[in-house]
Motif scaffolding. Structure first.
Motif, short mmCIF file in Angstrom:
data_model
loop_
_atom_site.label_atom_id
_atom_site.label_comp_id
_atom_site.label_asym_id
_atom_site.label_seq_id
_atom_site.Cartn_x
_atom_site.Cartn_y
_atom_site.Cartn_z
N MET A 1 -14.91 65.74 0.27
CA MET A 1 -13.69 66.27 -0.28
C MET A 1 -12.82 65.10 -0.74
SD MET A 1 -11.03 68.70 1.68
CE MET A 1 -10.15 69.89 0.78
N ALA A 2 -12.25 65.22 -1.93
CA ALA A 2 -11.43 64.16 -2.49
C ALA A 2 -10.06 64.10 -1.81
CB ALA A 2 -11.25 64.41 -3.99
N LYS A 3 -9.39 62.97 -1.94
CA LYS A 3 -8.04 62.83 -1.43
C LYS A 3 -7.13 63.79 -2.19
CE LYS A 3 -7.80 58.05 0.07
NZ LYS A 3 -7.10 56.78 -0.12
N SER A 5 -4.17 63.36 -3.13
CA SER A 5 -3.43 62.66 -4.19
C SER A 5 -4.23 62.51 -5.47
CB SER A 5 -2.99 61.28 -3.69
OG SER A 5 -4.12 60.50 -3.36
N SER A 6 -5.54 62.74 -5.42
CA SER A 6 -6.36 62.60 -6.63
C SER A 6 -6.39 63.88 -7.46
CB SER A 6 -7.78 62.19 -6.26
OG SER A 6 -8.45 63.25 -5.60
N TYR A 7 -5.86 64.98 -6.92
CA TYR A 7 -5.82 66.24 -7.67
C TYR A 7 -4.64 66.22 -8.63
CZ TYR A 7 -9.30 68.11 -4.46
OH TYR A 7 -10.44 68.33 -3.75
#
Length: 77
Positions: A1-3, A5-7
């Motif tokens: 799962m991405a951070k 803050s990267s969305y």
């Protein structure tokens, strides 16, 4: 799962958007909450005052939230 803050950020959330939260009554399970449901919960728990002066007289302090008789949510200043 991405951070998180990267969305990408959106400028105006929709009432049907989903928020992620923790359900403390279910062993801290991660749950989804509709933004509209969170707003309803906040609105139903706020005290009602006619204006800022009435909210201060009623015991609220600067930064507290209250609602007016029409349901408008305000911050005590």
């Amino acid at each position: 799962m991405a951070k998180i803050s990267s969305y990408p950020a959106i400028s105006v959330p929709d009432l049907d958007d989903i928020l992620i939260g923790t359900d403390i009554s279910s062993n801290n399970a991660t749950k989804n909450f509709k933004l509209s449901d969170v707003i309803s919960l906040i609105g139903s728990t706020l005290l009602t005052f006619a204006n800022n002066a009435a909210a201060l007289s009623g015991g609220l302090t600067i930064g507290d939230l209250y609602k007016t008789a029409t349901g408008e949510v305000r911050v005590v200043v």
